[in-house]
Design an enzyme around this catalytic site. Structure first.
Site, PDB file in Angstrom:
ATOM      1  N   HIS A 131       0.860  -1.189   0.000  1.00  0.00           N
ATOM      2  CA  HIS A 131       0.000   0.000   0.000  1.00  0.00           C
ATOM      3  C   HIS A 131       0.892   1.234   0.000  1.00  0.00           C
ATOM      4  CE1 HIS A 131      -3.731   2.268   0.738  1.00  0.00           C
ATOM      5  NE2 HIS A 131      -2.932   3.099   1.393  1.00  0.00           N
ATOM      6  N   CYS A 132       0.769   2.056  -1.034  1.00  0.00           N
ATOM      7  CA  CYS A 132       1.605   3.245  -1.180  1.00  0.00           C
ATOM      8  C   CYS A 132       0.877   4.451  -0.587  1.00  0.00           C
ATOM      9  CB  CYS A 132       1.919   3.488  -2.657  1.00  0.00           C
ATOM     10  SG  CYS A 132       2.996   4.905  -2.940  1.00  0.00           S
ATOM     11  N   VAL A 133       1.446   5.009   0.478  1.00  0.00           N
ATOM     12  CA  VAL A 133       0.803   6.153   1.130  1.00  0.00           C
ATOM     13  C   VAL A 133       0.887   7.402   0.262  1.00  0.00           C
ATOM     14  CG1 VAL A 133       1.143   5.283   3.465  1.00  0.00           C
ATOM     15  CG2 VAL A 133       2.946   6.647   2.401  1.00  0.00           C
TER      16      VAL A 133
ATOM     17  N   GLY B 144      -1.827   6.908  -2.193  1.00  0.00           N
ATOM     18  CA  GLY B 144      -3.127   6.760  -1.556  1.00  0.00           C
ATOM     19  C   GLY B 144      -3.894   5.560  -2.049  1.00  0.00           C
ATOM     20  N   THR B 145      -3.199   4.557  -2.559  1.00  0.00           N
ATOM     21  CA  THR B 145      -3.868   3.354  -3.056  1.00  0.00           C
ATOM     22  C   THR B 145      -2.924   2.163  -2.946  1.00  0.00           C
ATOM     23  OG1 THR B 145      -5.079   2.406  -4.943  1.00  0.00           O
ATOM     24  CG2 THR B 145      -3.088   3.641  -5.441  1.00  0.00           C
TER      25      THR B 145
END
Length: 340
Positions: A187-189, A192-193
């Site tokens: 999950h890539c902060v 955001g997805t």
């Protein structure tokens, strides 16, 4: 009393803001939006300060406009790719289930029409989600998923305890998105997805473009400092601080790009590589064996040309296939392209 009035005013202002922008009422989405705004702002700060301070670059732009045009083109292409990747679906299981059921209904309709009219040739090209299933036929989602696991596997071990859906192999529940993701990577902060089967290729292209943009910007910063190091100390100080942060980012992005290139060529995910000993279907696989790899060429083709438009559900390899992949390469294997 003053504090109470301030709180009341703040609550009223936030209430109106949430009314017009419902997405801001969710703290997670608010945080994600803040990171996106920060990242885009940093891009414009780095480019803006460069053109504001560097008079030689402005002069070069007038003399050789193609050089700056290429830089600005890469700048905007990178930002566009960023928003495309952040807005793309990673491949949620619920969407795959919906697409499978829609495809199944079409196939069932074609089969019934074929039985009535004698013969009917047709190709199912997609559904509402815009993707198709390879080799899908009339069956239930549960049966499709269970056929991908070894015989005797209990259905309870394949059901997500959060989503209550049957998980195909290589699927993981993301607690940030609160959904199960096919071929979950991470999950890539900043985006955001989640990164999964549906957008891993877009993510790779984004970090490739971002790496090129940061490297080019760092070269422009170094060029400015070489020619203007003693003119204005405060400008030099700002440029040096920004350059140090930029060089750290370049190193991180290049390592990230190399890491994901390695994952692509071996058909792995970050989650599978990091949690290899904790994932049940990888515990018995030797360390240097890549159970889902089909060879570098096939892996690259599936990643670039197939992954974004087809829900490719991979069954777990059998013990014979694992043993075959564990065998060391020979000269004959190289000639027959077994390793490619």
């Amino acid at each position: 009393m003053v504090v109470g009035i301030c709180r009341s005013f703040r609550d009223r202002a936030l209430g109106r803001c949430f009314h017009f922008f419902p997405c801001l009422s969710d703290p997670a989405r608010r945080s994600s939006l803040g990171l996106k705004v920060t990242l885009v702002t940093l891009h414009f700060i780095y480019a803006g300060i460069l053109f504001l301070f560097d008079g030689d670059l402005v002069y070069k732009t007038k003399k050789e406009p193609w050089y700056t045009s290429l830089y600005l083109l890469l700048f905007f292409v990178t930002l566009v790719q960023y928003f495309i990747t952040s807005g793309s679906s990673p491949g949620y299981v619920v969407d795959a289930m919906r697409a499978f059921n829609e495809t199944n209904e079409v196939i069932s309709g074609l089969e019934s029409a074929s039985s009535k009219n004698g013969s009917l040739d047709a190709t199912v090209e997609g559904c509402q989600s815009g993707r198709i299933f390879q080799g899908s036929n009339s069956a239930s989602w549960t049966k499709l998923v269970m056929d991908m696991y070894p015989p005797g596997t209990s259905i309870r071990t394949c059901i997500c305890s959060y989503c209550n859906v049957e998980q195909p192999p290589r699927t993981k529940h993301c607690h940030d998105c609160d959904k199960c993701v096919l071929q979950f990577d991470h999950h890539c902060v900043w985006l955001g997805t989640c990164i999964g089967q549906g957008n891993h290729c877009k993510f790779w292209w984004y970090i490739c473009e971002e790496s090129a943009l940061c490297l080019w910007t760092a070269i422009l910063y170094i060029t400015y400092l070489k020619g203007n190091i003693s003119r204005a100390w405060w400008k030099d100080g700002i440029m040096i601080i920004l350059l140090i942060a930029l060089l750290i980012s370049v190193i991180f992005l290049l390592l990230l790009l190399l890491f994901h290139s390695y994952l692509v060529m071996t058909n792995q995910t970050t989650y599978e590589l990091v949690r290899r000993r904790r994932i049940p279907y990888l515990r018995g696989v030797p360390e240097r064996v890549y159970p889902f790899s089909k060879g570098v060429s096939s892996n690259l083709y599936d990643f670039c040309c197939v992954g974004s438009r087809i829900y490719s559900l991979e069954p777990l390899p059998s013990a014979e296939e694992i043993e075959e992949k564990s065998r060391p390469y020979t000269c004959l294997d190289v000639l027959t392209c077994r390793c490619c």
